[in-house]
Write a protein that holds these residues in place. Structure first.
Motif: not given
Length: 401
Positions: A199-223
């Motif tokens: 998810l971090t890589t996918w967000l990076q390709r779309r030039k999203v700021r702080s992609p890892q932080n967003i990915a970690e929060k989203a996956v944590a919510a999904a869990n």
């Protein structure tokens, strides 16, 4: 129709498809009453008829919005003076006229009669092209912002029906990266399958700021949720559509804001207005769109009254000296001064010092901001009057004053 009158007062009840015009002479007698289509030829004929019937003609209307634009432009182009009689005043005055019925002809007669008797109504002037453009752009911005709020509320409602944890994980009004994520990943299962790294890589390709932080929060919510809620598949599809609409809407808002800034900064006063702390190009454009060239305000007090920042008396009998907030004022102008004051007081300087002093006197936050806003009306007025940009300390008084 009688001719040869010295003066006529023509009241016009403005309508979308047609207007109704009634002309009164000095004695308050009706000279003519007619229905006038909202058409250039018909309006010009009305102007010619009134001007041929009297040496001096005073016009009055009850609306000054888009519906009346053609009428007002033609009257101004032919050197006619037009006053604005508020619809509220017309409705209240109607109780003093014979009959309970309400017709366009009766309203037009009341408008003409009030213009004949009273001399305190505002004269309508056609604003310059730049001010008209700013009015259109700022009004369009308010509509776009309202659409954005509704769109985000619909998104959050759908997302809450998919995953409450994911709905509460981000502020979707501020986090563009989270919105971009929802264009492709809307369900907890999809986020868990993807994982943080992908998810971090996918967000990076779309030039999203702080992609890892967003990915970690989203996956944590999904869990936090492994149960698929009813209607999840269709809700996810609808949510994906709404996110694309939101991204497109944000682009429209950004484009509109750029045009507002360019139009506002083409005004000679823009540099002076923007020099006042808290007054950026958007608030400055709103101010110019409402206040125009300030010619309709005799002093800063009138401008403050229009913004609802000048209290009005409410005395009765032995009760004197009572002041309260006016009921009739421009909410947008009040918002401009309130928001700019709130922004200015957050940074060190005279505005913050004034705010803190008012708080120390016992005023609540909103009261202190309003007091600061009222003070800033005087400052902005003086700046525009003297064509002088803002300086933290007031300029020295001229010698001999």
């Amino acid at each position: 129709m009688d001719t040869g009158h010295e003066r006529l007062w023509v009241g016009i009840d403005v309508g979308k498809g047609h207007h109704w015009a009634v002309a009164l002479n000095d004695a308050g007698e009706a000279v003519f009453s007619r229905k006038v289509p909202n058409d250039e030829t018909e309006i010009l004929q009305l102007i010619a008829t009134a001007c041929d019937a009297a040496e001096h003609v005073q016009w009055a209307v009850d609306l000054r919005g888009k519906t009346a634009t053609l009428l007002l432009v033609l009257l101004t182009a032919h050197g006619q003076q037009v006053t604005y009689v508020p619809g509220r005043s017309v409705n209240r005055a109607a109780e003093g006229y014979r009959g309970e019925g309400k017709t366009d002809a009766k309203d037009a007669l009341i408008i003409a009669d009030m213009a004949r008797v009273r001399r305190d109504f505002t004269v309508i002037t056609i604003p310059p092209e730049q001010v008209c453009t700013l009015r259109l752009l700022t009004a369009n911005r308010r509509d776009l912002i309202a659409d954005r709020v509704r769109l985000i509320n619909r998104m959050r409602d759908l997302l809450c029906g998919i995953s409450p944890a994911l709905e509460g994980a981000f502020d979707y009004a501020r986090s563009k990266g989270a919105v971009i994520m929802l264009t492709h990943y809307q369900t907890p299962a999809a986020l868990r399958r993807t994982g943080v790294k992908r998810l971090t890589t996918w967000l990076q390709r779309r030039k999203v700021r702080s992609p890892q932080n967003i990915a970690e929060k989203a996956v944590a919510a999904a869990n936090q949720q492994y149960t698929a809620l009813p209607g999840e598949t269709r809700a996810a599809a609808l949510l994906g559509e709404l996110t694309h609409q939101l991204i497109t809407l944000d682009e429209r808002i950004a484009s509109n804001d750029r045009e507002i800034r360019e139009t506002f900064r083409a005004d000679d006063r823009s540099e002076i207005i923007e020099s006042l702390p808290g007054m950026g190009p958007i608030l400055g454009a709103e101010f110019v769109a409402i206040a125009g060239d300030l010619s309709s305000y005799r002093d800063a007090g009138r401008l403050a009254a229009h913004a609802g920042l000048a209290p009005v008396p409410r005395d009765s009998g032995r009760r004197t000296g009572n002041l309260h907030r006016p009921k009739r004022y421009d909410r947008r102008l009040r918002w401009v001064f309130y928001l700019s004051a709130q922004s200015a007081m957050q940074h060190p300087g005279p505005s913050r010092d004034f705010y803190l002093r008012k708080r120390a006197e016992g005023l609540r936050h909103v009261q202190a901001i309003l007091a600061l806003a009222r003070r800033r009306v005087d400052v902005l007025w003086a700046m525009l009057r003297d064509h002088r940009p803002y300086v933290p300390t007031p300029p020295p008084a001229p010698a001999g004053s």
